[in-house]
Each structure stands twice: as C-alpha cells, then as structure tokens.
Write a protein that holds these residues in place. Sequence first.
Motif, PDB file in Angstrom:
ATOM      1  N   LEU A  23      -9.332  10.650  -5.061  1.00 47.93           N
ATOM      2  CA  LEU A  23      -9.940  10.043  -6.474  1.00 47.93           C
ATOM      3  C   LEU A  23     -11.235   9.828  -6.242  1.00 47.93           C
ATOM      4  CD1 LEU A  23      -6.941   8.049  -8.021  1.00 47.93           C
ATOM      5  CD2 LEU A  23      -7.714  10.484  -8.659  1.00 47.93           C
ATOM      6  N   SER A  24     -12.002   9.238  -5.177  1.00 45.51           N
ATOM      7  CA  SER A  24     -13.166   8.793  -5.081  1.00 45.51           C
ATOM      8  C   SER A  24     -14.079  10.295  -4.593  1.00 45.51           C
ATOM      9  CB  SER A  24     -13.452   7.645  -4.117  1.00 45.51           C
ATOM     10  OG  SER A  24     -12.894   7.844  -2.611  1.00 45.51           O
TER      11      SER A  24
ATOM     12  N   ALA B 261      -1.563   4.583  -0.675  1.00 41.33           N
ATOM     13  CA  ALA B 261      -2.627   4.290  -1.747  1.00 41.33           C
ATOM     14  C   ALA B 261      -3.962   4.634  -1.122  1.00 41.33           C
ATOM     15  CB  ALA B 261      -2.517   2.823  -2.033  1.00 41.33           C
ATOM     16  N   LYS B 262      -4.122   4.591   0.343  1.00 42.18           N
ATOM     17  CA  LYS B 262      -5.369   4.676   0.890  1.00 42.18           C
ATOM     18  C   LYS B 262      -5.716   6.317   0.802  1.00 42.18           C
ATOM     19  CE  LYS B 262      -4.762   1.131   4.520  1.00 42.18           C
ATOM     20  NZ  LYS B 262      -4.724   0.702   5.666  1.00 42.18           N
TER      21      LYS B 262
ATOM     22  N   SER C 169       0.917  -1.342  -0.048  1.00 37.06           N
ATOM     23  CA  SER C 169       0.054   0.174   0.277  1.00 37.06           C
ATOM     24  C   SER C 169       0.815   1.475   0.050  1.00 37.06           C
ATOM     25  CB  SER C 169      -0.823   0.055   1.284  1.00 37.06           C
ATOM     26  OG  SER C 169      -0.152   0.126   2.476  1.00 37.06           O
TER      27      SER C 169
ATOM     28  N   TRP D  48      -4.736   8.227  -1.595  1.00 31.10           N
ATOM     29  CA  TRP D  48      -4.970   8.289  -3.004  1.00 31.10           C
ATOM     30  C   TRP D  48      -6.371   8.078  -3.494  1.00 31.10           C
ATOM     31  CZ3 TRP D  48       0.225   5.866  -5.141  1.00 31.10           C
ATOM     32  CH2 TRP D  48       1.428   6.831  -4.527  1.00 31.10           C
ATOM     33  N   ASP D  49      -6.750   6.803  -2.987  1.00 30.59           N
ATOM     34  CA  ASP D  49      -8.145   6.303  -3.434  1.00 30.59           C
ATOM     35  C   ASP D  49      -9.242   7.289  -2.898  1.00 30.59           C
ATOM     36  OD1 ASP D  49      -6.892   4.021  -4.735  1.00 30.59           O
ATOM     37  OD2 ASP D  49      -7.318   2.862  -2.766  1.00 30.59           O
ATOM     38  N   ALA D  50      -8.869   7.611  -1.705  1.00 27.19           N
ATOM     39  CA  ALA D  50      -9.857   8.685  -1.139  1.00 27.19           C
ATOM     40  C   ALA D  50      -9.907  10.050  -1.872  1.00 27.19           C
ATOM     41  CB  ALA D  50      -9.745   9.050   0.616  1.00 27.19           C
TER      42      ALA D  50
ATOM     43  N   LEU E 136      -1.197  13.729  -8.258  1.00 26.82           N
ATOM     44  CA  LEU E 136      -2.471  13.509  -7.356  1.00 26.82           C
ATOM     45  C   LEU E 136      -2.596  14.908  -6.741  1.00 26.82           C
ATOM     46  CD1 LEU E 136      -2.961  10.178  -6.211  1.00 26.82           C
ATOM     47  CD2 LEU E 136      -4.158  11.298  -8.117  1.00 26.82           C
TER      48      LEU E 136
END
Length: 418
Positions: free
Chosen positions: A288-289, A281-282, A276, A284-286, A318
């Motif tokens: 982008l979403s 990665a956590k 991760s 980044w996911d938050a 990002l």
Amino acid sequence: MRTGTAEEIRTEPTPAPVAVVWGLLVLNTLGSAGAKTIVPLPRSLIQMVTMGSLVAAFTLALALNLRLRVRSSAFLLLLTLLLALSVISSVHLESGFGALFRCFRLAVFVGTLWLVSRWWDGDMTFVRHHIRMYFAVLGSVAAGLVLSPGAALPDLYGGRLVGALWPLTPPQIGQYAAVIIGLTVLLLMGRRTDRTSATVVIVPSLVLLALTHTRTATLGLLLGLALAIGSLVLTSAAARRFFAWAVVGGTVTAVVLGSALQAWFLRGQSKENFTSLTGRAKVWDALLSAPRSTTEYLFGVGLGDKSYGGLPIDNSWLAVYHEQGAIGVGLVAAIVLVLGGVALLRPPSLARACAIFLISYCAIASYTEAGLGDASPYLLHLTVAASLLATPVPAGPPPAPGVPRRRVPTWARRTEVS
C-alpha cells in the motif's frame, strides 16, 4: 453465443458429462505450488496437467453446447469485464509474458462458465458436483496421510496437513474441507441427503480440517453456516433445531475444551506473530505504501502470481488492487455485492441458504486468502452460488397432439443422488 429463451434452455436436462467439465475445472484450480510430494512431481508436469484440464473442460463444454445457448447473468457479465480489464492491465508486460498467459487461462475459464450456464436453474446439481469433486480431492489428501504421515505432516509447515500425493497447502485443504462440510450440513438439514451419506462426507472432512490448523477456513465455515442457517430459521423447524443444538454444543465445547481450542487456534505462535497475521500485515503495508502511477492505480500491473516483493499477498482485495487496480477492486466488489443482494432478495429456501454460505465464506476468506480476481476455487464457489440464485426455468408446455416427444439419450438424463 446467444441467450436462449427459458423454454429452449430447459428442453434437455443437465447432461451427465457436465460433471466431468466441473471436475476438470476443479483440477485446474488446484495449483502447482505446495508441499513436497511422496513421488516428486515436476512443476512443469503439474502445470501441463492443470492447463490441459482447463482446455479439456472448455472443449467438452463446447461439445455439449454447440448451439452456444447461455443464461446471461450479472455475475458472468462482471466476470467478463474483469477479464477485459485483466487483458488491458497485462498488455504492458510489467508482469512479463506470464501475465498474458494468465489472461488466456482466465479467458478459457470464463468461457467455460458461460457455456455451462445453460444448465443453471436454481437446483442442487452444481452443489452436488462441487461436493463430490472436492471430496475426491480430500480423498487424495487422506490417502497421502495414510501412505506417508511424515510427508503429509511436515515440519516445514509446522506439522500442519499438506497434500502428499498432489502439492496442496494447508489453507487449500482447509478451504475444500470447510466448503463441502458446510454444503453437506445444509443438504442434510434440507433433507436432500441421508445421514449416512452426510456422515461419510462430514466426519473425515472435519478431521482433515482440524489437522490443517487453518483458522480462516474454520471461521468461514462457522460464520457462513450461521448466516445460512439463520436465513432459514423463520421458515424451517429443522434449521431452528439445528441452530439451538449448535448453540448448546458450542457453549459446552468452549467450556470443556477451551484451553485446547485456544492452543489449536494460536498454533504455537507468539503474540506479535499472531497480531501481524503471520507476517501478512508487513507485506500489505509495503504494497500500500509503494508509489504508483495513475495507470497502475487504475489498472494495476497485470495478472501475476499474487505476490509482492517475492512474498505472497494473501488478501484477495490487495491482490486485485496490485494486479488489476482500483477498477478491478470495484468489479470484484460488485460481483460479491450483486450475488449477496440477489440472495437477500430471494425468498427463504435451501438453494438460497447454500448460496449465502458460499458467498459469505468467500467474503470472509478474502481477507487472508487471494483468488477472487483470477481463475481459482473461490470463483468456482461463487459460480455455484450464481447457479443456485438463477431463476428456475419452467418445464415448458407439453407437446401438441400429433407431435412426438423428443427422446433424451440415457447419458443426458438427470440423476439425483443423495
């Protein structure tokens, strides 16, 4: 501000005070957040020093270039467009008044780069300034390690090296060490410095890089050097010898010290934490979403502290997307692609190899480090690359008979130091 002709710009060599301007820009980009220092430094004091150094750099650069002669380039034009976009995205104050202050800082930073562009002529002047200034920064890190090993290798950072005199994080130290190691290796290979001087820079920097346990900087150094040296293999016997020895040495080291290198690379992390990217990665996911309006998608929310939800973004693309929107991502990508494209079109040379190293290092580090969209060391690295890719300016014709030669003051004469 106007663009001078080649002959006008080249009438005088690079003044010695330009090195001071570059040192002040380096000081400004060191940042104010990091590890606890031996002598506690209030963050407000550090910010005052860093911002004061930027104002001083602009003032000195303006004093050296009162006639406002600059060398126009696509790199500086794109940086100026990125500045304009940052102002547009920050004016709504979604990131607070701090966004406008960061825009002012970026404006002074870009303005200073425009002023010193007068002395870009494809030589090694700014490479040498870059190495000297960051080597001085690493000297302060080494001094902190000697004075207080406990403060320089704190448990808070897992025993990784930090700045004990000035608040520097392990990734920062690793970045500075990797960049000057790569540039010094290239200068040595191009016979622009002697072995003693190169050893004085490379060996201590390698030790500090190893103590930071910074994977991004290490990979950026290795891959950047591979690309840079590869660009010289067909035309340089020294590059071919170095490449061959590097392959042999790397193979032997991997076989003999394989387990130790793996342990250093993993830094004691679990498989889940490693995959991760240490929790990146956590975030980044938050990011982008998260829902965004059309304005936020195109222009971002304004310059901030490169964090999302209180956690660092640690990705240049990002971070730019969040703060300067999709348009900002396009401009930053254009900066990297333009510099890379120009480097590929240049004939093989040491300047081209150094530029390729810096561009590739920034591109690799951008995946786990933020900074390409704001005043940062990464923009300084790319600026050095732009200076190396500038077309060399001819010295100009000799003065006509009866016309006295223009005398250059001693402090303005160029000095080449190995």
